[in-house]
Design a protein around this motif. Sequence first.
Motif, mmCIF file in Angstrom:
data_model
loop_
_atom_site.group_PDB
_atom_site.id
_atom_site.type_symbol
_atom_site.label_atom_id
_atom_site.label_comp_id
_atom_site.label_asym_id
_atom_site.label_seq_id
_atom_site.Cartn_x
_atom_site.Cartn_y
_atom_site.Cartn_z
ATOM 1 N N GLN A 1 0.818 -1.219 0.000
ATOM 2 C CA GLN A 1 0.000 0.000 0.000
ATOM 3 C C GLN A 1 0.851 1.267 0.000
ATOM 4 N N CYS A 2 2.122 1.145 0.329
ATOM 5 C CA CYS A 2 2.996 2.323 0.436
ATOM 6 C C CYS A 2 3.550 2.690 -0.937
ATOM 7 N N LYS A 3 3.574 3.976 -1.251
ATOM 8 C CA LYS A 3 4.003 4.453 -2.557
ATOM 9 C C LYS A 3 5.456 4.904 -2.577
ATOM 10 N N ALA A 4 6.201 4.693 -1.516
ATOM 11 C CA ALA A 4 7.582 5.166 -1.451
ATOM 12 C C ALA A 4 8.470 4.423 -2.450
ATOM 13 N N ARG A 5 9.177 5.191 -3.277
ATOM 14 C CA ARG A 5 10.109 4.646 -4.254
ATOM 15 C C ARG A 5 11.376 5.513 -4.264
#
Length: 281
Positions: free
Chosen positions: A196-200
């Motif tokens: 669910q996390c969008k960190a890239r």
Amino acid sequence: MLINEYTDAHRLFLQASLSERFFTEATAIEIYLQDQETFTEFMTTLNAKLNSIDLEFRKSHNEEDGSAVWALVNTNGDEIAKMATEYTPIEISFFRRLIELIVTADDESFSVSSITALKEVVKLKTSISKSNGEILLQRFVDDKWLSRSRGGRYSLSLRSILELQYYLKKEFEDYLSECILCYDIVTKGQRCEMAQCKARFHHHCARRYFDSKNNKKCPNCEIGWDSSNVIGDCDSIDSGSRPKRSNNQTTKKNTRSQKLEVDYDQMDQDDDDDQMEQNDE
């Protein structure tokens, strides 16, 4: 910042850059070779002149090693349409389809196999033969629109990401992510373990960010960060393995990744069958 006078030095730099349009910062500084302005001031002056004709020298970084690069990019309109001076409408249609396949690839692999790319030629019902398709793919690589990994997979080159970013963001907003540190598009890098996390991060941005941290935690959700959990074509990075999925990822994601492996194997088998049929003929 003060804009200095546009001189013959700027004209010579632009002329030397037109054939390549894409080069490392070290090469750019070699072409620059003058001491009246700093390199940053020099490029600012040059861009101030180019902005009137919708062009700009834009700086970015290689997604894999972080080295600085510069590209002369169009800042207005659909750059793909402007490729008509280099490619036929059929070839451009093929390139558009390749971009779609690459950007929407499962599991954020952001790449497509050569087999899939060549089969797309047939699906598009073009006049391009398989052998000419191979030549065209190599031309896209030679012209720096695509990158080809050691494993034979095609992905977007940095030139495409820079020059086509307005098109990419408009057409594929739901599929592309920005690096949480530099805010540039990231197609080769690291991701948070939580689905669910969008960190890239780009690989080099992750190194910069975590080098100053005692504990490697996601800046978004604060779960522990695993640098081996990657996006993009893994053949192009040192690990040489497909993207890692942790136990925290959803079952749906894991199932999709396993199915992707089966599809690649089936594509290879189909290609072998096609070759055997040609030999029988």
